[in-house]
Every structure is written in C-alpha cells, then in structure tokens.
Design an enzyme around this catalytic site. Structure first.
Site, PDB file in Angstrom:
ATOM      1  N   GLU A  34     -67.674   8.614  -0.012  1.00  0.00           N
ATOM      2  CA  GLU A  34     -68.234   9.270   1.179  1.00  0.00           C
ATOM      3  C   GLU A  34     -69.573   8.642   1.497  1.00  0.00           C
ATOM      4  O   GLU A  34     -69.940   7.609   0.916  1.00  0.00           O
ATOM      5  CB  GLU A  34     -68.333  10.772   0.943  1.00  0.00           C
TER       6      GLU A  34
ATOM      7  N   LYS B  26     -73.048  20.631  -4.450  1.00  0.00           N
ATOM      8  CA  LYS B  26     -74.174  20.345  -3.556  1.00  0.00           C
ATOM      9  C   LYS B  26     -75.496  20.544  -4.310  1.00  0.00           C
ATOM     10  O   LYS B  26     -76.270  21.460  -4.028  1.00  0.00           O
ATOM     11  CB  LYS B  26     -74.078  21.229  -2.304  1.00  0.00           C
TER      12      LYS B  26
ATOM     13  N   ARG C  76     -68.663  27.639  -2.011  1.00  0.00           N
ATOM     14  CA  ARG C  76     -69.071  26.334  -2.557  1.00  0.00           C
ATOM     15  C   ARG C  76     -70.383  26.464  -3.313  1.00  0.00           C
ATOM     16  O   ARG C  76     -70.592  25.827  -4.348  1.00  0.00           O
ATOM     17  CB  ARG C  76     -69.165  25.295  -1.425  1.00  0.00           C
TER      18      ARG C  76
HETATM   19  N1  PLP Z   1     -70.740  15.129   1.865  1.00  0.00           N
HETATM   20  C1  PLP Z   1     -72.018  15.301   1.558  1.00  0.00           C
HETATM   21  C2  PLP Z   1     -72.590  14.468   0.484  1.00  0.00           C
HETATM   22  C3  PLP Z   1     -72.777  16.255   2.247  1.00  0.00           C
HETATM   23  O1  PLP Z   1     -74.065  16.434   1.948  1.00  0.00           O
HETATM   24  C4  PLP Z   1     -72.182  17.017   3.263  1.00  0.00           C
HETATM   25  C5  PLP Z   1     -72.936  18.051   3.958  1.00  0.00           C
HETATM   26  O2  PLP Z   1     -72.887  19.184   3.645  1.00  0.00           O
HETATM   27  C6  PLP Z   1     -70.832  16.789   3.559  1.00  0.00           C
HETATM   28  C7  PLP Z   1     -70.140  15.847   2.847  1.00  0.00           C
HETATM   29  C8  PLP Z   1     -70.153  17.571   4.613  1.00  0.00           C
HETATM   30  O3  PLP Z   1     -69.843  18.862   4.181  1.00  0.00           O
HETATM   31  P1  PLP Z   1     -69.730  20.062   5.196  1.00  0.00           P
HETATM   32  O4  PLP Z   1     -68.683  19.665   6.185  1.00  0.00           O
HETATM   33  O5  PLP Z   1     -69.299  21.208   4.366  1.00  0.00           O
HETATM   34  O6  PLP Z   1     -71.054  20.237   5.824  1.00  0.00           O
HETATM   35  C1  COI Z   2     -75.063  19.181   5.953  1.00  0.00           C
HETATM   36  O1  COI Z   2     -74.321  18.580   6.732  1.00  0.00           O
HETATM   37  O2  COI Z   2     -75.227  20.406   6.002  1.00  0.00           O
HETATM   38  C2  COI Z   2     -75.793  18.477   4.896  1.00  0.00           C
HETATM   39  O3  COI Z   2     -76.262  19.121   4.005  1.00  0.00           O
HETATM   40  C3  COI Z   2     -75.957  17.038   4.972  1.00  0.00           C
HETATM   41  C4  COI Z   2     -77.371  16.604   4.929  1.00  0.00           C
HETATM   42  C5  COI Z   2     -77.337  15.111   5.006  1.00  0.00           C
HETATM   43  C6  COI Z   2     -78.217  17.153   6.005  1.00  0.00           C
END
Ligand code: PLP
Ligand code: COI
Length: 341
Positions: free
Chosen positions: A220, A184, A82
């Site tokens: 989201e 991200k 990612r």
């Molecule tokens: N959506 C956003 C905007 C996020 O910052 C995160 C965190 O990483 C997620 C979703 C969840 O992603 P992940 O499950 O890969 O941590």
């Molecule tokens: C994560 O879950 O790793 C994120 O980056 C989300 C953030 C709101 C801490």
C-alpha cells in the site's frame, strides 16, 4: 446551523482548531465516562509511555453535509472495531466500541459549524486517538491511557484534488511480515516519514511500498490502499497481512460488486503485473479515491492509459458511487450512514 466563515474550497489537508474535543482517561483498570472539553493542549509527564516508547494509535473518519442538509458520518462502527483491534495488538485497553461511536457523534455535534457545506469540496475529518500517559521507563505497556477525539475541516489530501498523481516505488519498507502493518499504530507512520520526505524531495506525491520479505508484491502507500482496474474492467485490490484493512477499500469493493455489478478480486498483486492494469488509484478516508497516473521505479515507469489529466472511467464510477453514498445522493447499504442528531 450557521457555518463558520471559512473559505472551504481552498482549505488543504491541515489542522484547524475547532471548538470542542472529547477526552476520557483510563486509570485503575477502567475507562472513565469522559466528556467534551475546549482545551486542545495536553500536559504529560516527561516519562509518559507515548513519549518514550511510542505507545499510541489512532483512527480517521469523516463527517459530511448531505445534499438535503443532514450531518452524517460514514461507518464509524468499523473505525471503532479497528481501533479495538489495534489497541489489543499494542497492549492498550480497548476503548468500548459503543462509547467510541457516541463520542464521535458528540464531537461532530459540538463542532457542527465546522462541518463543511454540501458541495464545498471539504469535509470534517475526525481523529480519534489514544496513548499511554503515565511514566514508563522499563519497556512495558503503560498503566494509564488517554483517549481523545478532535475534528478538523479538511480539503483534498493531495494537491490538485482529483487530478492523477505520480508516485514512486519506495526503497524503504513500511511493514515487516508478522509486524504491525495491519493496525493503525503511530509507529507505522513515524517510520514512514523519511520515506515520504525522500519521495517528496524527488518530486513524487506518495510511495508504493512492496512486501518487505520478497519485494515482489504490492502492499500500500503510507496512507492509503491501492485499487487497480484490469483492461476488462475487473476491480483488483492487494491482499496482505501487513497492510491496513482500509474501510474505504472494503466499501468500494462492496459497491463495485453489489451496486455497479463489476467483478472484484481481493488477492495478492505482484509488481510485475501492475503494468498490465488499465487504471490505478489510492483509497482511504483522507485520500477518498485519488487516481494514480504514473508509477516511477528504478528501471522505468508505468503510465496508465487514462493519462495525467483525468481519472479512468471505472475509477470515476467508483468515486461517484462512493462519494454519492457519503453525501446522501445515493442510497447507502444498511448501517453505513450514521446521522448526527
Ligand atoms: N492504509 C493506511 C496506511 C492508512 O493510514 C489509511 C488511512 O486510514 C488507509 C490505508 C485507508 O484506510 P481507511 O479507508 O479506513 O481510511
Ligand atoms: C486517513 O485516511 O484517515 C489516514 O489516517 C491517513 C493519513 C495519511 C492521514
């Protein structure tokens, strides 16, 4: 491995300095090997690309102590991929994915005393990130970059741990169609700060963002994807080109279908149908699975049947299965758990 003397059960989601972090620089068109350092400070030129035009991106993953005492990470290959995709969209040179995984392992190993013990309720949060480091004054990508990874022990992202939270539907948009919502990028979070402060000031734990074009579809929150459960037990997650492809969400969908035998749907979800769901939760590395008890919006509120004390039964099953895999209590699908040795 002797652990640090930290009151693991009472730490929140904050920064705690650990012993070592990883640094690698990109210069003259190539990434250097990089290595561990003790210095947590960064000295930058006043005109660095990250400072002027926010050319920065990051990742988030966790390390766990398993029931039998091993230290493991959860699916770091997906974070590496990612971040690669994010870098390309931001005109940054991707950090090699195999080196990303090696660097994650090195940082966790070097800070193993900070990986919270099994059963403590805390985990080690790992934050890889990258930014434009040389002076940039015309609007263009930097020529030099720095990739870093630090780690910090964390507790629950939302106060109250697994207790249901109340969220609100934001008047602000998080991501534009054809924009950067699916990567991200730091900029996505900068522009969500006013919205989250507004939500907090109004007594809500988070924002539900709707799609910017029509404001009829669920996207989201600022830091997690949504999962919903229908009254007949189907797990539904919103599909959109402008939300982050959560690794937790993808993992949950897999275990829901292949381990728990549930029906799963990844599709557009209208705000109109949210009132008909039986359960709602937020999922992400930081959020794990955080149940949503209530959603407040302009014209009313939606209270989910499980109430404000406990997560709903299907959400609980998903939570127990996901965390069971992460903590080594349940067998993981091939390649999900990477041991630090
Ligand atoms: N959506 C956003 C905007 C996020 O910052 C995160 C965190 O990483 C997620 C979703 C969840 O992603 P992940 O499950 O890969 O941590
Ligand atoms: C994560 O879950 O790793 C994120 O980056 C989300 C953030 C709101 C801490």
């Amino acid at each position: 491995m002797e652990k640090k003397n930290i009151d693991w059960a009472s730490i929140g989601f904050g920064y705690v300095k650990t012993d070592k972090r990883f640094v690698a620089n990109y210069k003259n068109g190539a990434w250097e090997e990089g290595g561990l350092t003790e210095d947590e400070n960064i000295v930058l030129n006043e005109c660095a690309g990250v400072l002027q035009y926010a050319q920065t991106c990051f990742e988030g993953l966790k390390a766990y102590t398993t029931e039998d005492g091993r230290t493991v990470c959860f699916r770091p290959d997906l974070n590496a991929k990612r971040m690669h995709d994010t870098a390309l969209r931001l005109e940054m040179p991707p950090f090699p994915e195999d080196k990303f995984i090696e660097a994650v392992k090195a940082v966790v190993k070097a800070n193993e005393a900070y990986v919270p013990p099994y059963g403590s309720g805390a985990t080690l949060y790992i934050r890889p990130y990258m930014f434009g480091s040389n002076p940039v004054i015309g609007v263009k990508p930097a020529d030099e970059y720095q990739f870093r990874i630090f780690a910090t022990p964390v507790g629950p992202y939302f106060k109250g741990g697994a207790k249901p939270i109340t969220i609100t539907v934001s008047d602000f948009d998080r991501a534009a169609p054809h924009g950067t919502g699916h990567i991200k990028a730091g900029l996505n979070y900068a522009m969500s700060l006013h919205a989250i402060v507004t939500a907090h000031n109004n007594g809500f734990a988070e924002n539900m963002y709707l799609d910017a074009a029509t404001r009829t579809k669920v996207e989201e929150t600022g830091g997690a994807n949504f999962i919903f459960v229908t009254k007949d037990g189907t797990v539904v997650t919103p599909k959109s080109d402008s939300i982050l492809p959560s690794i937790t969400r993808r993992s949950i969908m897999h275990v829901a279908e292949h381990v728990l035998g549930l029906k799963v749907e990844h599709r557009e979800v209208t705000f109109e149908e949210v009132k008909d769901f039986a359960e709602c939760g937020l999922c992400g590395t930081a959020a794990v699975i955080s149940p949503v008890g209530k959603i407040v919006y302009k014209d009313g509120e939606i209270a989910f049947p499980a109430g404000m004390e406990e997560m709903g039964p299907v959400t609980k099953k998903l939570y127990d299965t996901l965390t069971g895999i992460q903590m080594g209590r349940l067998e993981a699908p091939e390649g999900w758990i990477v041991e630090i040795d």
